[in-house]
Scaffold this active site. Structure first.
Site, PDB file in Angstrom:
ATOM      1  N   LYS A  29      49.313 -32.667   8.159  1.00  0.00           N
ATOM      2  CA  LYS A  29      49.463 -33.801   6.983  1.00  0.00           C
ATOM      3  C   LYS A  29      50.466 -33.557   5.893  1.00  0.00           C
ATOM      4  O   LYS A  29      50.489 -34.767   5.355  1.00  0.00           O
ATOM      5  CB  LYS A  29      48.023 -33.607   6.252  1.00  0.00           C
ATOM      6  CG  LYS A  29      46.730 -33.451   7.251  1.00  0.00           C
ATOM      7  CD  LYS A  29      46.416 -34.851   8.298  1.00  0.00           C
ATOM      8  CE  LYS A  29      45.550 -35.764   7.710  1.00  0.00           C
ATOM      9  NZ  LYS A  29      45.368 -36.650   8.857  1.00  0.00           N
TER      10      LYS A  29
HETATM   11  C1  LIG Z   1      42.633 -29.905  10.456  1.00  0.00           C
HETATM   12  C2  LIG Z   1      42.773 -30.973  10.919  1.00  0.00           C
HETATM   13  N1  LIG Z   1      42.774 -31.488  12.109  1.00  0.00           N
HETATM   14  C3  LIG Z   1      42.829 -32.786  12.772  1.00  0.00           C
HETATM   15  C4  LIG Z   1      43.226 -33.584  11.900  1.00  0.00           C
HETATM   16  C5  LIG Z   1      43.372 -34.957  12.664  1.00  0.00           C
HETATM   17  O1  LIG Z   1      44.737 -35.610  12.589  1.00  0.00           O
HETATM   18  P1  LIG Z   1      44.925 -37.236  12.355  1.00  0.00           P
HETATM   19  O2  LIG Z   1      44.366 -37.421  10.962  1.00  0.00           O
HETATM   20  O3  LIG Z   1      46.377 -37.264  12.093  1.00  0.00           O
HETATM   21  O4  LIG Z   1      44.322 -37.906  13.390  1.00  0.00           O
HETATM   22  C6  LIG Z   1      43.103 -33.569  10.505  1.00  0.00           C
HETATM   23  C7  LIG Z   1      43.460 -34.603   9.638  1.00  0.00           C
HETATM   24  O5  LIG Z   1      42.786 -34.543   8.527  1.00  0.00           O
HETATM   25  C8  LIG Z   1      43.013 -32.238   9.942  1.00  0.00           C
HETATM   26  O6  LIG Z   1      43.149 -31.987   8.749  1.00  0.00           O
END
Ligand SMILES: Cc1ncc(COP(=O)(O)O)c(C=O)c1O
Length: 442
Positions: A29
């Site tokens: 992120k």
């Molecule tokens: C630990 C974790 N896994 C997966 C994701 C998913 O990513 P995206 O928001 O880019 O779809 C996030 C997003 O907040 C996350 O914090």
């Protein structure tokens, strides 16, 4: 990018993981957080001394907080109460204010973390609400960084891209770039049970019945964020909380990658897809979003795992396993109640056994042990001519075939030196402490 060595055994093609915990805030992120802040500055929405307000599962908050520290902004984050305490503590550690909101309310409920963030944004002057779900800078960051990195690091050979889908930024921004380079590239989005994405992709129906609370953090949604472009995701696979937790632990122990829970989801789903579909020459890249420290009190805590029924089932050895290893002709050695004690001692010495059941015809009527008999002869040498039936101890106890070793061991003591079991063919076997020790150590 890391090539996996162990969890991928038996799978054709190459599986690489993009380990996102190397970013300064330990998650993927960071890429979109700084981009959302800088795009807001460029658009004149965020001015010096301003406040960044966001609804975040923690990682976006960390990325925004680090950007805010560097650029002198304040941060307020709203988070769902299912998120780990570590994530909240980490955000506070880097100077953010955190407001915890209930998980189990509708997104448009005024108490939800989406609604609270929006309300604060209206009330606080010179504040921005980046809204990672719908903000195009999110996917754009991955289009500009994650996509080109994967393309270059694989020498343009990547054929499959797998990522969890939350806001959709890391899947769709990356997928857009990679599909522009190779339109045959296949993308698989990882969804979780309790989220709407898979059904929506397959039927076009936003089904409220698909929505229920789940434990995995950071992905799967009860809304359709604008950053999820369903045309860029070829298919979805759903992964359970348990499978994800077990896979995260395997990545740590078998690959030395101490990753977060959703990385386990991504990897479990990727392997499920790869087992069926990956061919020799294919190259799959799986995005692992964050670091394991954020889950020390959950996935990496054995008590928590057991409480949730997530720990891999252990198979316990039983009485059956002890007798299975025995030779067919090693029948049970018994003595008749009429046998003379002196005779029985001689036989026990010769056979190298120290516990013998005493029978009367087919009935188990008693037991004798070498040590006990010896004691009696020392006290009174003439007893050796007595029938064993006169001095025998109580019969050995019968136990069920599926009695586990720990229970067997707890049943053996000074007064019970051996146990008996009857197998499927009605043959009787003896189990001593020595047998249990052997079974436990080999
Ligand atoms: C630990 C974790 N896994 C997966 C994701 C998913 O990513 P995206 O928001 O880019 O779809 C996030 C997003 O907040 C996350 O914090």
């Amino acid at each position: 990018m890391v090539k996996l060595q162990n969890v991928t055994k038996g799978i054709k093609g190459t599986i690489l993981v993009k380990v996102e915990y190397f970013n300064p805030g330990n998650s993927t992120k960071d890429r979109m957080a700084i981009k959302m802040v800088e795009d807001a500055e460029k658009a004149g929405l965020l001015k010096p001394g301003g406040t960044i307000i966001e609804g975040t599962s923690g990682n976006t908050g960390m990325g925004l907080a680090l950007a805010a520290v560097a650029k002198g902004y304040k941060c307020i984050f709203t988070m769902a109460d299912k998120q780990s305490q570590e994530k909240i503590n980490i955000l506070k550690a880097v100077g953010a204010e955190v407001i915890v909101c209930p998980t189990n309310v509708e997104p448009d409920d005024p108490r939800s973390y989406y609604s609270v963030a929006r309300k604060l944004n209206k009330e606080i002057p010179n504040s921005i609400y980046p809204n990672q779900y719908d903000n195009p800078s999110n996917a754009r960051a991955h289009y500009e960084t994650t996509g080109p990195e994967i393309w270059t690091q694989t020498g343009g050979n990547v054929t499959h891209y797998i990522a969890t889908v939350g806001t959709g930024g890391s899947m769709c921004g990356t997928a857009k770039y990679l599909k522009e380079q190779n339109k045959k590239l296949i993308t698989v989005g990882i969804d979780t049970y309790g989220s709407v994405f898979k059904k929506y992709k397959e039927t076009g129906i936003f089904d409220r019945n698909e929505i229920y609370p789940y434990l995995t953090e950071g992905f799967g949604e009860d809304i359709l964020p604008k950053n999820v472009d369903f045309d860029l995701i070829d298919q979805f696979i759903k992964v359970t909380d348990k499978d994800a937790a077990i896979m995260a632990r395997r990545l740590s122990r078998e690959e030395g990658l101490f990753v977060g829970w959703s990385s386990g989801s991504a990897m479990h789903g990727a392997l499920e897809y790869a087992r069926e579909n990956l061919k020799e020459g294919d190259m799959m890249v799986v995005l692992l979003p964050d670091h394991g420290t954020r889950y020390l009190n959950k996935v990496y805590n054995d008590h928590w795992m057991k409480d949730h029924g997530f720990l891999e089932e252990r198979t316990f050895s039983t009485a059956k396993d002890i007798v299975r290893g025995r030779n067919e002709k090693d029948g049970l050695f018994t003595v008749s109640r009429d046998a003379r004690i002196g005779e029985v001692i001689k036989i026990m010495n010769r056979e190298g056994i120290d516990q013998v059941p005493v029978v009367d015809g087919k009935e188990f009527v008693g037991s004798v042990g070498a040590a006990g008999l010896l004691e009696k002869i020392i006290e009174n040498p003439s007893v050796k001519d007595n029938p064993v039936g006169n001095l025998m101890d109580k019969p050995m106890q019968f136990v069920a075939m599926d009695t586990t070793l720990d229970v067997l061991s707890s049943m053996l003591n000074r007064n019970n030196k051996a146990l008996l079991i009857r197998d499927e063919q009605e043959r009787v076997h003896i189990i001593t402490q020595h047998d249990i020790l052997k079974a436990m150590t080999f």
